[in-house]
Design a protein around this motif. Structure first.
Motif, PDB file in Angstrom:
ATOM      1  N   ALA A 279      35.312  43.547  34.877  1.00  0.00           N
ATOM      2  CA  ALA A 279      36.652  44.730  34.735  1.00  0.00           C
ATOM      3  C   ALA A 279      36.117  45.650  35.811  1.00  0.00           C
ATOM      4  O   ALA A 279      36.607  45.826  36.675  1.00  0.00           O
ATOM      5  CB  ALA A 279      36.869  45.115  33.693  1.00  0.00           C
ATOM      6  N   ASP A 280      34.888  46.491  36.086  1.00  0.00           N
ATOM      7  CA  ASP A 280      34.430  47.868  36.999  1.00  0.00           C
ATOM      8  C   ASP A 280      34.445  46.771  38.123  1.00  0.00           C
ATOM      9  O   ASP A 280      35.082  47.347  39.154  1.00  0.00           O
ATOM     10  CB  ASP A 280      33.205  48.217  36.486  1.00  0.00           C
ATOM     11  CG  ASP A 280      33.776  49.044  35.019  1.00  0.00           C
ATOM     12  OD1 ASP A 280      34.920  48.932  34.938  1.00  0.00           O
ATOM     13  OD2 ASP A 280      32.498  49.765  34.677  1.00  0.00           O
ATOM     14  N   ALA A 281      34.049  45.280  38.021  1.00  0.00           N
ATOM     15  CA  ALA A 281      33.473  46.130  40.020  1.00  0.00           C
ATOM     16  C   ALA A 281      34.852  44.709  40.618  1.00  0.00           C
ATOM     17  O   ALA A 281      35.189  44.113  41.124  1.00  0.00           O
ATOM     18  CB  ALA A 281      32.807  44.700  39.827  1.00  0.00           C
ATOM     19  N   GLY A 282      35.752  44.637  39.516  1.00  0.00           N
ATOM     20  CA  GLY A 282      36.686  43.907  40.293  1.00  0.00           C
ATOM     21  C   GLY A 282      37.091  42.604  39.785  1.00  0.00           C
ATOM     22  O   GLY A 282      37.970  41.457  40.470  1.00  0.00           O
ATOM     23  N   VAL A 283      36.771  41.161  38.871  1.00  0.00           N
ATOM     24  CA  VAL A 283      36.069  40.173  38.853  1.00  0.00           C
ATOM     25  C   VAL A 283      36.875  39.165  38.347  1.00  0.00           C
ATOM     26  O   VAL A 283      36.635  40.146  36.743  1.00  0.00           O
ATOM     27  CB  VAL A 283      34.465  39.879  38.657  1.00  0.00           C
ATOM     28  CG1 VAL A 283      34.446  38.043  38.289  1.00  0.00           C
ATOM     29  CG2 VAL A 283      33.624  40.802  39.708  1.00  0.00           C
TER      30      VAL A 283
END
Length: 354
Positions: A279-283
């Protein structure tokens, strides 16, 4: 209404009987049955008419009768109590196992005395077993999927009936009950294969845990049976922090190695950390990577996205444990029992990306 005869209460019970705790004979007299019938009701014997059983139970409630367990132990050489040793840990599996054992014991009128150990050291475990021996328990349940626990308990199975919850089988005459971790992992991987995934990575638990090794074998064999390529598992430690770290590592090497299309984690906490990293990496999950956990912890349906996971049958685990304990107390040959699990499909798993 005439007064009751001197020395008697209105119900005909001697006043002297009210100066002591009510006895089984008092229950029999009030219910109008034999002493043997009261005993059968107390021991849940099937050959008692429902109306008679109800009359006895009402007499027990009215008199406030409580069975004298000390006297019963002298006759049966049993106390109706078992000891339970478990790890001093917040991990979901051991906690749910303890609850399952306690619930199953309560349903059959068995008392449970619980002791926790911080580490599965031989001296600590054996001192705890000695404590239970001093209490005169009928047997001891050891909730542990750890190699050290197995080594610590083996020598005591000849001194007290022991059931180990966790190992699928232990030599030395010890009864065992375990969740079929291997098949549960197979369910998780099979679900991902059915969704079209061919690159399925495993985040494992600590290898000193029997559960972790069984889940790893289930993952590996499911891939091999499907003719898919395998890789080394990514070692974790059961915690969300470990899952987060591993997720960051996978993301950090995307330039040289693409993300797998799916990840099967050895427990739900590892999956939680992995979801956080993605989620932090936008995946997006599951559009980019599907994630499947194990245990179905409380709240896993509220992870983001809700977590697909494997749910052990905790109720069956507790019931089978008490069955094995009865068998161990009766001196029956040691046996290993496996309990099933089922897949709970939610939004964290979806078709493989193309």
């Amino acid at each position: 209404m005439p007064e009751a005869p001197s020395g008697l209460e209105r119900d005909g019970t001697a006043r002297g009987a009210r100066d002591r705790p009510p006895a089984m004979s008092d229950v029999a007299k009030l219910a109008g049955v034999s002493h043997q019938t009261v005993s059968r009701v107390l021991n849940d014997h099937p050959n008692v008419k429902p109306a008679t059983r109800q009359r006895v139970q009402e007499a027990i409630a009215e008199l406030g009768y409580r069975r004298n367990e000390a006297a019963r132990a002298l006759v049966t050489r049993r106390t109706g109590a078992i000891g339970v040793i478990t790890e001093d840990s917040p991990l979901y599996g051991p906690t749910m196992t303890l609850i399952a054992v306690e619930n199953a014991a309560r349903s059959q009128g068995t008392y449970v005395s619980v002791a926790t150990v911080t580490r599965w050291e031989v001296a600590t475990v054996q001192a705890t077993l000695e404590h239970f021996l001093d209490q005169g328990v009928d047997g001891v349940v050891v909730i542990a999927s750890h190699d050290e626990a197995v080594r610590a308990v083996k020598d005591y199975s000849r001194r007290v009936p022991v059931v180990m919850v966790g190992p699928s089988q232990v030599s030395g005459g010890i009864h065992t009950v375990a969740v079929d971790q291997y098949s549960g992992a197979g369910l998780a991987v099979g679900h991902l294969i059915d969704l079209g995934h061919r690159d399925i990575v495993h985040v494992s638990g600590p290898r000193v845990w029997l559960d972790a090794r069984a889940r790893e074998r289930g993952w590996l064999d499911a891939l091999l049976q499907a003719g898919l390529a395998t890789s080394d598992p990514l070692p974790g430690d059961w915690t969300a922090s470990s899952g987060f770290r591993i997720g960051r590592e996978l993301l950090g090497r995307r330039d040289v190695q693409p993300l797998p299309t799916a990840v099967f984690t050895a427990n739900d906490q590892l999956a939680l950390g992995l979801l956080h990293a993605f989620a932090d990496a936008g995946v997006p999950v599951p559009q980019e990577v599907s994630v499947v956990g194990y245990d179905d912890v409380e709240g896993s349906e509220h992870f983001f996205p809700p977590l697909t996971t494997v749910r052990p049958d905790w109720t069956a685990l507790g019931a089978r444990c008490l069955e094995r304990m009865t068998a161990a107390i009766e001196g029956e040959p040691a046996e290993g029992v496996l309990v099933g699990a089922r897949l709970v499909a939610r939004a964290s798993s979806g078709p493989a990306r193309t």
